[in-house]
Design a protein around this motif. Structure first.
Motif, PDB file in Angstrom:
ATOM      1  N   LYS A 489       0.836  -1.207   0.000  1.00 17.49           N
ATOM      2  CA  LYS A 489       0.000   0.000   0.000  1.00 17.49           C
ATOM      3  C   LYS A 489       0.872   1.259   0.000  1.00 17.49           C
ATOM      4  CE  LYS A 489      -4.003  -2.066   2.299  1.00 17.49           C
ATOM      5  NZ  LYS A 489      -4.809  -2.130   3.537  1.00 17.49           N
ATOM      6  N   LYS A 490       1.977   1.218   0.776  1.00 12.38           N
ATOM      7  CA  LYS A 490       2.892   2.363   0.795  1.00 12.38           C
ATOM      8  C   LYS A 490       3.491   2.606  -0.585  1.00 12.38           C
ATOM      9  CE  LYS A 490       4.337   2.086   5.666  1.00 12.38           C
ATOM     10  NZ  LYS A 490       5.473   1.756   6.561  1.00 12.38           N
ATOM     11  N   GLU A 491       3.855   1.511  -1.253  1.00 13.23           N
ATOM     12  CA  GLU A 491       4.462   1.633  -2.581  1.00 13.23           C
ATOM     13  C   GLU A 491       3.460   2.219  -3.581  1.00 13.23           C
ATOM     14  OE1 GLU A 491       6.955  -1.158  -5.715  1.00 13.23           O
ATOM     15  OE2 GLU A 491       6.477  -1.896  -3.717  1.00 13.23           O
ATOM     16  N   ILE A 492       2.191   1.773  -3.484  1.00 11.19           N
ATOM     17  CA  ILE A 492       1.147   2.325  -4.358  1.00 11.19           C
ATOM     18  C   ILE A 492       0.978   3.818  -4.086  1.00 11.19           C
ATOM     19  CG2 ILE A 492      -1.339   2.294  -4.852  1.00 11.19           C
ATOM     20  CD1 ILE A 492      -1.276  -0.739  -4.329  1.00 11.19           C
ATOM     21  N   GLY A 493       0.959   4.186  -2.792  1.00 11.18           N
ATOM     22  CA  GLY A 493       0.830   5.589  -2.427  1.00 11.18           C
ATOM     23  C   GLY A 493       2.006   6.414  -2.937  1.00 11.18           C
ATOM     24  N   HIS A 494       3.195   5.810  -2.828  1.00 12.69           N
ATOM     25  CA  HIS A 494       4.397   6.507  -3.298  1.00 12.69           C
ATOM     26  C   HIS A 494       4.322   6.756  -4.808  1.00 12.69           C
ATOM     27  CE1 HIS A 494       8.594   7.580  -3.860  1.00 12.69           C
ATOM     28  NE2 HIS A 494       8.694   6.622  -4.774  1.00 12.69           N
ATOM     29  N   LEU A 495       3.893   5.745  -5.581  1.00 13.47           N
ATOM     30  CA  LEU A 495       3.769   5.877  -7.035  1.00 13.47           C
ATOM     31  C   LEU A 495       2.741   6.950  -7.397  1.00 13.47           C
ATOM     32  CD1 LEU A 495       3.886   2.118  -8.078  1.00 13.47           C
ATOM     33  CD2 LEU A 495       5.638   3.840  -8.540  1.00 13.47           C
ATOM     34  N   THR A 496       1.620   6.954  -6.663  1.00 15.39           N
ATOM     35  CA  THR A 496       0.576   7.960  -6.919  1.00 15.39           C
ATOM     36  C   THR A 496       1.103   9.372  -6.682  1.00 15.39           C
ATOM     37  OG1 THR A 496      -1.126   6.367  -6.233  1.00 15.39           O
ATOM     38  CG2 THR A 496      -1.758   8.684  -6.284  1.00 15.39           C
ATOM     39  N   GLU A 497       1.794   9.560  -5.560  1.00 13.53           N
ATOM     40  CA  GLU A 497       2.335  10.874  -5.219  1.00 13.53           C
ATOM     41  C   GLU A 497       3.421  11.301  -6.213  1.00 13.53           C
ATOM     42  OE1 GLU A 497       2.347  14.347  -3.302  1.00 13.53           O
ATOM     43  OE2 GLU A 497       0.983  12.669  -2.872  1.00 13.53           O
ATOM     44  N   GLU A 498       4.251  10.314  -6.594  1.00 10.22           N
ATOM     45  CA  GLU A 498       5.332  10.612  -7.550  1.00 10.22           C
ATOM     46  C   GLU A 498       4.746  11.065  -8.887  1.00 10.22           C
ATOM     47  OE1 GLU A 498       9.393   8.558  -9.385  1.00 10.22           O
ATOM     48  OE2 GLU A 498       7.880   7.315  -8.394  1.00 10.22           O
ATOM     49  N   ASN A 499       3.687  10.389  -9.354  1.00 12.43           N
ATOM     50  CA  ASN A 499       3.071  10.761 -10.631  1.00 12.43           C
ATOM     51  C   ASN A 499       2.458  12.158 -10.579  1.00 12.43           C
ATOM     52  OD1 ASN A 499       3.798   8.517 -12.016  1.00 12.43           O
ATOM     53  ND2 ASN A 499       1.728   7.744 -12.370  1.00 12.43           N
ATOM     54  N   LYS A 500       1.856  12.506  -9.414  1.00 14.50           N
ATOM     55  CA  LYS A 500       1.307  13.863  -9.282  1.00 14.50           C
ATOM     56  C   LYS A 500       2.407  14.902  -9.506  1.00 14.50           C
ATOM     57  CE  LYS A 500      -2.510  12.869  -6.094  1.00 14.50           C
ATOM     58  NZ  LYS A 500      -3.015  13.076  -4.713  1.00 14.50           N
ATOM     59  N   ASN A 501       3.571  14.684  -8.860  1.00 13.01           N
ATOM     60  CA  ASN A 501       4.697  15.625  -8.998  1.00 13.01           C
ATOM     61  C   ASN A 501       5.239  15.635 -10.426  1.00 13.01           C
ATOM     62  OD1 ASN A 501       4.498  16.259  -6.280  1.00 13.01           O
ATOM     63  ND2 ASN A 501       5.908  14.632  -5.663  1.00 13.01           N
TER      64      ASN A 501
END
Length: 809
Positions: A489-501
């Motif tokens: 779940k953390k990795e999914i959250g990290h990918l989501t946040e990274e894509n926003k940036n």
């Protein structure tokens, strides 16, 4: 014989005011227009005599008998019947008996006998001695003639049964049959026991062998069960190894692809550097060099960002699918079935969200409650529980939103206290009661060492995943996890946040590229035709990037296949744990039974079948011979006495049947004669009653008639008027055989012409010398032959009796 003196109504149906009808000897006729309330007088007789069926009294419910109109209503309905008991036929030492029944708006009845409250049953029993009953055939309501015509033969015969009082014989026979059944059961039981005792001594050795065989088979079954479990476990371990090997192969392939991608990235970087150098050499010192360098740099950055966003999205999709699969493995079967169904709002775990640093503490605080099902209302639960039971899907705990209640404790102050668990999670407010139930009584503390002051006062969860119940019991230690869902779940959250940036950065670069491209257009005319070599380099870069994209897609497919293998591995791990748990509760053996698992299962079925064939085992199969012989002789004598008792009961049943038949046939002949006489007076013809099966008193009763000058016909073959005359004759014949003191007839002459009415009323006139007849009628012939006549009129929905008693003599 007793006589009726008068009946008084008040508040009953259409009779609002107190109304009295005096009943004289002979025939009393009651006339009136349709709807005036004449038939309500018949209902009043049935009511005061104890009729309890609202339908039979022509009402939907008993309280509807109370007068009610647009102009008002009565508080109660009351009917009083006065009876002349001078001859003491009713066993009461009173010359006049007054029976009163009153019903209130709650439908509750009160009975009085000579102004003293009595029970309904007491009054019914008292009147029955004088053959007065609300259910007897002397009260003939509208439609009863039609009912006689529509009765089937069995129903007609049952009238004779009731008239003859055969219920007494049926009751005696029923009691005897119950006794016979008991004796038969005892005889069967004792006979089986006798047979068993007779063979017991001879079968001692057989029974002993059966026990020995059972022990041998049971030992083999235990070993086979152990062997099946052990082979299944070994097979799962081998399967786990195969899946693990395959997963490792995928991982190696993915590593190789990663190396290829790295090599391609280096090649692309080299080509991009070459492109920049070439551009510098071509345009060295020119105005466009800087613009082109800047444009190519931005293009390269945009391409990298787009690739990175695309790859992140694919990786995110893969991880989400992977997370969904492992989540399905961990859910109980019943929960999987219920989720998505109507009225099911999800599990407790699904409605909660929290900071990752509190996740472990919240998980241990929830425990099994995380899988509890939230449902809209309590009323929906029985349907789902029934379905789970019937289909053997499993068990589930339901939390109905309309009933569930929780308790939120006050958070204490102290070292390490973080807060109440409910304050560390986020949720929709409509689920507050559910969350209070699940977490409201739990506080979160940073570590176990700081929990001691709060033990026995609070339920405590710590950040590292320990749980201290209020009782003092502590749950803690290492919990084996096949998958780290939190990490995924953390990795999914990290990918989501990274894509926003990355998307924000991409947007800026695209804007910058527009500006640079416009600037280049302004200067490109000066250097047209010198970018072909640069285009070749750019085309080569695109080809490598396309190849890189395809290789990366292959990597994603391999990662998906690797995920599938890990799911398989998880399932095998669950199977292995289940088999290990079963083995821990099974008797262990040094060696396993030879043969494949299917062969062993077939052996197990065979041995189990052999054990079942053995039947009940006698573990005490060695007994003294004399002991069993003595028991057998005593039991044999007991069985012979039971058989004698059985034949005595059978003899009693036969005698009851003979007496029943004799009584039925005696009355049958009397009714037949009375019917014949009455029918002859009516028509000048002949009338008979016969049994469908001669001599069989349980067969149907047929009514046959031969009107004057016609052939003998069954009642169903007669004309309408002939049927009515025949039915009236049959009813009067029944009444004459067991006469009551009065007969109440409601418009029995409605379907008859004046000639037939005259014949019938003349017969009734003759009978009225012995009984009082009360006839509700429209017929002038009937009225003219009556001894007294009353008129009923209705004004504004209120019925009353008008005029005076008129003697027609």
């Amino acid at each position: 014989m007793v006589k009726l003196n008068r009946i008084t109504l008040q508040g009953f149906k259409s009779f609002r005011n107190k109304t009295t009808l005096v009943i004289g000897d002979g025939i009393t006729s009651i006339a009136g227009s349709n709807g005036s309330g004449k038939s309500n007088l018949l209902d009043a007789f049935s009511f005061v005599l104890g009729k309890n069926s609202a339908k039979a009294l022509r009402a939907d419910k008993m309280e509807d008998l109370i007068f009610k109109s647009n102009n008002g209503e009565s508080e109660s309905a009351k009917v009083e019947l006065e009876i002349d008991n001078s001859d003491r036929e009713i066993k009461l030492d009173e010359n006049v008996i007054k029976i009163e029944r009153k019903i209130n708006k709650q439908g509750q009845s009160t009975y009085r006998l000579n102004e003293k409250i009595e029970t309904r049953q007491y009054i019914l029993d008292l009147l029955r001695e004088a053959r007065i009953s609300p259910d007897w055939i002397n009260i003939v309501a509208q439609g009863d003639i039609t009912k006689v015509l529509e009765m089937n033969p069995i129903e007609r015969r049952q009238i004779i049964d009731e008239l003859a009082g055969l219920a007494e014989f049926d009751e005696k026979k029923k009691k005897s049959e119950i006794e016979l059944k008991k004796v038969d059961e005892i005889l069967k039981e004792q006979s089986l026991l006798l047979k068993e005792r007779e063979k017991l001594f001879q079968n001692i050795s057989v029974e002993k062998r059966k026990v020995e065989t059972y022990n041998e088979l049971n030992s083999k079954i235990k070993k086979i069960r152990f062997s099946i479990l052990k082979k299944n476990l070994d097979e799962c371990l081998s399967k786990k190894e195969r899946i693990g090997e395959k997963a490792r192969e995928y991982e190696e392939k993915i590593k190789g692809i990663d190396k290829e991608i790295q090599d391609m990235d280096r090649t692309i970087e080299e080509l991009e550097n070459k492109l920049r150098e070439y551009t510098k050499n071509i345009f060295r010192g020119s105005e466009e060099v800087k613009v082109i360098e800047e444009q190519e740099k931005v293009k390269s950055e945009i391409m990298k960002l787009e690739n990175k966003i695309n790859l992140n999205n694919r990786e995110k999709e893969r991880l989400e699918k992977y997370l969904e699969q492992i989540s399905e493995i961990n859910k109980p079967k019943a929960i999987k079935f219920l989720l998505g169904k109507e009225d099911i709002l999800g599990t407790v775990e699904q409605i909660l969200d929290c900071d990752p640093k509190y996740k472990q503490a919240i998980d241990v605080a929830l425990g099994n409650t995380k899988n509890d099902i939230i449902i809209k209302s309590f009323d929906k639960i029985p349907t789902y529980i029934k379905y789970l039971k019937e289909n053997k899907i499993g068990r589930a705990k339901f939390l109905p939103l309309d009933k569930i209640k929780g308790n939120v404790i006050q958070t204490p102050e102290g070292k390490g206290v973080i807060g109440n668990a409910i304050n560390l999670v986020s949720f929709d407010e409509k689920f507050r009661n559910v969350v209070e139930y699940a977490l409201g009584n739990t506080i979160i503390i940073d570590e176990l060492e700081n929990s001691k002051p709060f033990v026995n006062k609070y339920r405590i969860a710590t950040l590292e995943g320990s749980l201290i119940e209020k009782s003092g019991a502590v749950l803690g230690g290492y919990k084996e996890q096949l998958f780290d869902e939190n990490k995924i779940k953390k990795e999914i959250g990290h990918l989501t946040e990274e894509n926003k940036n990355l998307e924000k950065e991409l947007e800026k670069l695209n804007e910058e590229l527009k500006k640079i491209s416009k600037k280049r257009e302004e200067t490109s005319s000066k250097y047209a035709g010198i970018g072909k070599e640069a285009e070749k380099i750019e085309e080569e870069i695109r080809k490598i990037q396309e190849k890189r994209r395809k290789i990366y897609e292959r990597k994603l497919r391999l990662q998906s296949e690797l995920s599938d293998e890990k799911i398989k591995l998880a399932r095998v791990e669950v199977e292995i744990k289940n088999y290990q748990d079963e083995l821990s509760e099974t008797e262990l053996f040094d060696e396993v039974e030879e043969g494949s698992i299917p062969e062993l299962k077939e052996k197990l079925r065979s041995y189990t079948h052999e054990i079942n064939k053995l039947g009940p085992l006698n573990w005490k199969s060695v007994e003294d011979f004399e002991k069993y012989r003595s028991e057998y002789e005593d039991l044999k004598e007991k069985v012979e006495k039971i058989i004698e008792e059985k034949y005595a009961i059978l003899k009693v049943i036969t005698e009851i049947e003979n007496r029943r038949k004799e009584k039925f046939m005696d009355l049958f002949e009397v009714v037949n004669k009375e019917f014949g006489d009455i029918y002859s007076k009516f028509t000048g013809g002949e009338g008979y009653i016969v049994l469908e099966e001669p001599g069989n008193i349980y067969s149907g009763l047929l009514i046959k008639a031969r009107p004057k000058g016609k052939r003998l016909l069954g009642i169903d073959s007669l004309s309408g008027g002939e049927k009515t005359i025949t039915a009236i004759g049959f009813l009067l014949a029944i009444q004459r055989c067991r006469p009551s003191c009065f007969v109440l007839l409601d418009e029995i002459d409605a379907a008859l012409d004046s000639e037939n009415t005259k014949k019938i009323i003349e017969v009734i006139k003759e009978f009225s010398k012995e009984q009082q007849y009360i006839i509700i009628t429209h017929n002038d012939v009937t009225i003219s032959k009556s001894d007294q006549v009353y008129g009923v009129v209705s004004e504004n929905g209120i019925s009353s009796i008008v005029g005076i008693k008129i003697n027609q003599k």
